[in-house]
Design a protein around this motif. Sequence first.
Motif, short mmCIF file in Angstrom:
data_model
loop_
_atom_site.label_atom_id
_atom_site.label_comp_id
_atom_site.label_asym_id
_atom_site.label_seq_id
_atom_site.Cartn_x
_atom_site.Cartn_y
_atom_site.Cartn_z
N ILE A 6 0.84 -1.20 0.00
CA ILE A 6 0.00 0.00 0.00
C ILE A 6 0.88 1.25 0.00
O ILE A 6 0.65 2.18 -0.77
CB ILE A 6 -0.96 -0.01 1.22
CG1 ILE A 6 -2.01 -1.11 1.03
CG2 ILE A 6 -1.63 1.35 1.39
CD1 ILE A 6 -2.86 -1.38 2.27
N ARG A 7 1.90 1.28 0.85
CA ARG A 7 2.80 2.44 0.91
C ARG A 7 3.55 2.62 -0.40
O ARG A 7 3.70 3.74 -0.89
CB ARG A 7 3.78 2.30 2.07
CG ARG A 7 3.12 2.44 3.41
CD ARG A 7 4.12 2.29 4.53
NE ARG A 7 3.43 2.28 5.80
CZ ARG A 7 3.93 1.78 6.90
NH1 ARG A 7 5.12 1.24 6.90
NH2 ARG A 7 3.24 1.82 8.02
N TYR A 8 4.02 1.52 -0.97
CA TYR A 8 4.75 1.59 -2.23
C TYR A 8 3.87 2.18 -3.32
O TYR A 8 4.28 3.08 -4.04
CB TYR A 8 5.24 0.20 -2.64
CG TYR A 8 5.75 0.15 -4.05
CD1 TYR A 8 7.00 0.66 -4.38
CD2 TYR A 8 4.95 -0.37 -5.07
CE1 TYR A 8 7.45 0.63 -5.69
CE2 TYR A 8 5.40 -0.40 -6.38
CZ TYR A 8 6.65 0.10 -6.69
OH TYR A 8 7.09 0.08 -7.98
N HIS A 9 2.66 1.69 -3.43
CA HIS A 9 1.77 2.17 -4.49
C HIS A 9 1.34 3.61 -4.24
O HIS A 9 1.17 4.38 -5.19
CB HIS A 9 0.56 1.25 -4.64
CG HIS A 9 0.92 -0.08 -5.22
ND1 HIS A 9 1.38 -0.21 -6.51
CD2 HIS A 9 0.95 -1.32 -4.68
CE1 HIS A 9 1.66 -1.48 -6.75
NE2 HIS A 9 1.40 -2.18 -5.66
N PHE A 10 1.18 3.99 -2.99
CA PHE A 10 0.85 5.37 -2.64
C PHE A 10 1.95 6.31 -3.14
O PHE A 10 1.69 7.31 -3.81
CB PHE A 10 0.67 5.50 -1.13
CG PHE A 10 0.45 6.91 -0.65
CD1 PHE A 10 -0.82 7.48 -0.70
CD2 PHE A 10 1.50 7.66 -0.16
CE1 PHE A 10 -1.03 8.78 -0.26
CE2 PHE A 10 1.30 8.96 0.28
CZ PHE A 10 0.04 9.52 0.23
N ILE A 11 3.18 5.97 -2.81
CA ILE A 11 4.32 6.81 -3.23
C ILE A 11 4.46 6.78 -4.75
O ILE A 11 4.65 7.82 -5.38
CB ILE A 11 5.61 6.35 -2.53
CG1 ILE A 11 5.51 6.65 -1.04
CG2 ILE A 11 6.84 7.03 -3.14
CD1 ILE A 11 6.60 6.07 -0.19
N GLU A 13 2.25 6.31 -7.02
CA GLU A 13 1.18 7.10 -7.63
C GLU A 13 1.47 8.60 -7.53
O GLU A 13 1.29 9.34 -8.49
CB GLU A 13 -0.15 6.78 -6.94
CG GLU A 13 -1.34 7.52 -7.51
CD GLU A 13 -2.62 7.16 -6.78
OE1 GLU A 13 -3.36 8.10 -6.42
OE2 GLU A 13 -2.88 5.96 -6.58
N HIS A 14 1.96 9.03 -6.38
CA HIS A 14 2.27 10.45 -6.20
C HIS A 14 3.46 10.88 -7.05
O HIS A 14 3.49 12.02 -7.54
CB HIS A 14 2.50 10.76 -4.72
CG HIS A 14 1.23 10.93 -3.96
ND1 HIS A 14 0.41 9.87 -3.64
CD2 HIS A 14 0.62 12.04 -3.49
CE1 HIS A 14 -0.64 10.32 -2.98
NE2 HIS A 14 -0.55 11.64 -2.89
N VAL A 15 4.41 10.00 -7.25
CA VAL A 15 5.54 10.31 -8.14
C VAL A 15 5.02 10.45 -9.57
O VAL A 15 5.36 11.40 -10.28
CB VAL A 15 6.64 9.23 -8.04
CG1 VAL A 15 7.66 9.40 -9.15
CG2 VAL A 15 7.31 9.28 -6.68
N GLU A 16 4.20 9.52 -9.99
CA GLU A 16 3.65 9.56 -11.34
C GLU A 16 2.80 10.80 -11.58
O GLU A 16 2.78 11.34 -12.68
CB GLU A 16 2.83 8.29 -11.61
CG GLU A 16 3.68 7.05 -11.75
CD GLU A 16 2.86 5.77 -11.79
OE1 GLU A 16 1.63 5.81 -11.58
OE2 GLU A 16 3.47 4.70 -12.04
N ASN A 17 2.11 11.27 -10.55
CA ASN A 17 1.26 12.46 -10.67
C ASN A 17 2.03 13.76 -10.47
O ASN A 17 1.44 14.84 -10.53
CB ASN A 17 0.09 12.39 -9.68
CG ASN A 17 -0.89 11.29 -10.04
OD1 ASN A 17 -1.00 10.89 -11.20
ND2 ASN A 17 -1.59 10.78 -9.05
N GLY A 18 3.31 13.66 -10.19
CA GLY A 18 4.13 14.86 -10.02
C GLY A 18 4.00 15.53 -8.67
O GLY A 18 4.48 16.64 -8.48
N VAL A 19 3.33 14.88 -7.73
CA VAL A 19 3.18 15.44 -6.39
C VAL A 19 4.49 15.32 -5.62
O VAL A 19 4.86 16.21 -4.86
CB VAL A 19 2.04 14.71 -5.62
CG1 VAL A 19 1.93 15.21 -4.20
CG2 VAL A 19 0.72 14.88 -6.36
#
Length: 70
Positions: A6-11, A13-19
Motif C-alpha cells: 500500500i505504501r509503495y503504491h501510494f508513493i 502514484e504520487h511520483v507519477e502524478n508529479g506530487v
Amino acid sequence: SKHIDIRYHFIKEHVENGVIELYFVNTEYQLVDIFTKALGRERIEFLINKLGMRSFTPETLKQLTDEVDE
C-alpha cells in the motif's frame, strides 16, 4: 506484506502524478547519517554544519543555561 504494498503504491502514484519528486543523493550528502551511524568527529562536524546545527562544549552549555536562569 500488505502495508508495504500500500505504501509503495501510494508513493509510486504520487511520483507519477508529479506530487512527489525523488532525487538521488550521493552518500557524501546523506545528512541523516548523523542520526543513524557511528561517525568520526570530522564527518559529524561536516553534517552538523550542513544541517545548520551547532555543537556546544559542556562549558558553553553551562554558560547558556546560567544566562537563562538569571
